[in-house]
Write a protein that holds these residues in place. Sequence first.
Motif, PDB file in Angstrom:
ATOM      1  N   ILE A  20       0.917  -1.223  -0.001  1.00  0.00           N
ATOM      2  CA  ILE A  20       0.043  -0.078   0.144  1.00  0.00           C
ATOM      3  C   ILE A  20       1.160   1.215  -0.375  1.00  0.00           C
ATOM      4  N   ILE A  21       1.854   1.220   0.605  1.00  0.00           N
ATOM      5  CA  ILE A  21       3.049   2.560   0.761  1.00  0.00           C
ATOM      6  C   ILE A  21       3.731   2.257  -0.926  1.00  0.00           C
ATOM      7  N   GLY A  22       4.431   1.247  -0.656  1.00  0.00           N
ATOM      8  CA  GLY A  22       4.573   1.660  -2.631  1.00  0.00           C
ATOM      9  C   GLY A  22       3.728   2.115  -3.215  1.00  0.00           C
ATOM     10  N   ALA A  90      -4.470   0.770 -10.026  1.00  0.00           N
ATOM     11  CA  ALA A  90      -2.913   0.568  -9.471  1.00  0.00           C
ATOM     12  C   ALA A  90      -2.849  -0.395  -8.471  1.00  0.00           C
ATOM     13  N   GLY A  91      -4.083  -0.917  -6.982  1.00  0.00           N
ATOM     14  CA  GLY A  91      -4.647  -1.633  -6.037  1.00  0.00           C
ATOM     15  C   GLY A  91      -4.875  -3.285  -6.620  1.00  0.00           C
ATOM     16  N   GLY A  98       3.363  -9.790  -9.493  1.00  0.00           N
ATOM     17  CA  GLY A  98       3.375 -10.794  -8.673  1.00  0.00           C
ATOM     18  C   GLY A  98       3.588 -10.596  -6.965  1.00  0.00           C
ATOM     19  N   PHE A  99       3.055  -8.889  -6.607  1.00  0.00           N
ATOM     20  CA  PHE A  99       2.648  -8.218  -5.385  1.00  0.00           C
ATOM     21  C   PHE A  99       1.527  -9.049  -5.146  1.00  0.00           C
ATOM     22  N   GLU A 100       1.217  -8.553  -3.862  1.00  0.00           N
ATOM     23  CA  GLU A 100      -0.245  -8.860  -2.978  1.00  0.00           C
ATOM     24  C   GLU A 100      -1.525  -7.875  -3.724  1.00  0.00           C
ATOM     25  N   GLY A 170     -11.788 -13.536  -7.838  1.00  0.00           N
ATOM     26  CA  GLY A 170     -10.306 -14.596  -8.877  1.00  0.00           C
ATOM     27  C   GLY A 170      -9.206 -14.514  -8.758  1.00  0.00           C
ATOM     28  N   SER A 171      -8.705 -14.064  -7.027  1.00  0.00           N
ATOM     29  CA  SER A 171      -7.298 -14.430  -7.268  1.00  0.00           C
ATOM     30  C   SER A 171      -7.595 -16.284  -6.098  1.00  0.00           C
TER      31      SER A 171
END
Length: 243
Positions: A20-22, A90-91, A98-100, A170-171
């Motif tokens: 989230i910060i990234g 973006a989220g 490959g990120f959550e 979806g995941s």
Amino acid sequence: MTITINNSFSFVIQGIVPVIIGITIVLLGVLKWINTKLEAYDPLSKPTGLVVVCIMAVEFIDGMIKDIMGQRSVEKLGPYLGSLALYILAGQYVALLGFEAPCGNWSVTLVLALITYIMIQRSDIKNNGIKAYAHSFIEPIFLFLLPNIFGNLAPLLSMSLRLFGNNISGSIIMELVYQLGNTISNVFWSLFGLKDIFNFVGPIIATPLHLYFDLFSGAIQMYIFIMLTMVFVGNTIPDENKN
């Protein structure tokens, strides 16, 4: 990650927090870069490239706000809804790297829905008055107080769970697809007396599904979320205040 303070107090930071910060830092950097480009643009020249994209995006958001909430709301909500749309996209698209996905975490979608919920209550009080707002909870009679309270909270729960549920489903589906591909691959390799070489079926059948769940569906969920925000807030604005 668990952080302990003085061996007596500890709290857990979810693994999604760095993501989230990234995302926030990256979006701020991208928006700063876009702002620099737009400031250097000559308004008398023909728009090209990035300028055209920005104009189309702003006109798209402002057009929806004007149609649903009226011209007066464009300047107030345009920047917020544009930023919200970027963050939700973006989220969800960060999963392709490959990120959550933050939008696959209910605490994230709940906060986003909470902002919309607060906007709904504020707009209702501002446009109809605190007396009418309070009285709406006991309409048509006071026996409807509890149902009206639940009805008032419905947008908060429905919007947060809708965005969260679509992402997590979806995941889960993609995980099942890769497991199925791994099973089929193992059966194939076993025909040659080999075992667990590599899963070559999973990526083949998963690629078009990624296009839907991560790209197309992500854009649809973003559109639905900002559309519901405009509809719920717009419903609290009297028609005479929308012009």
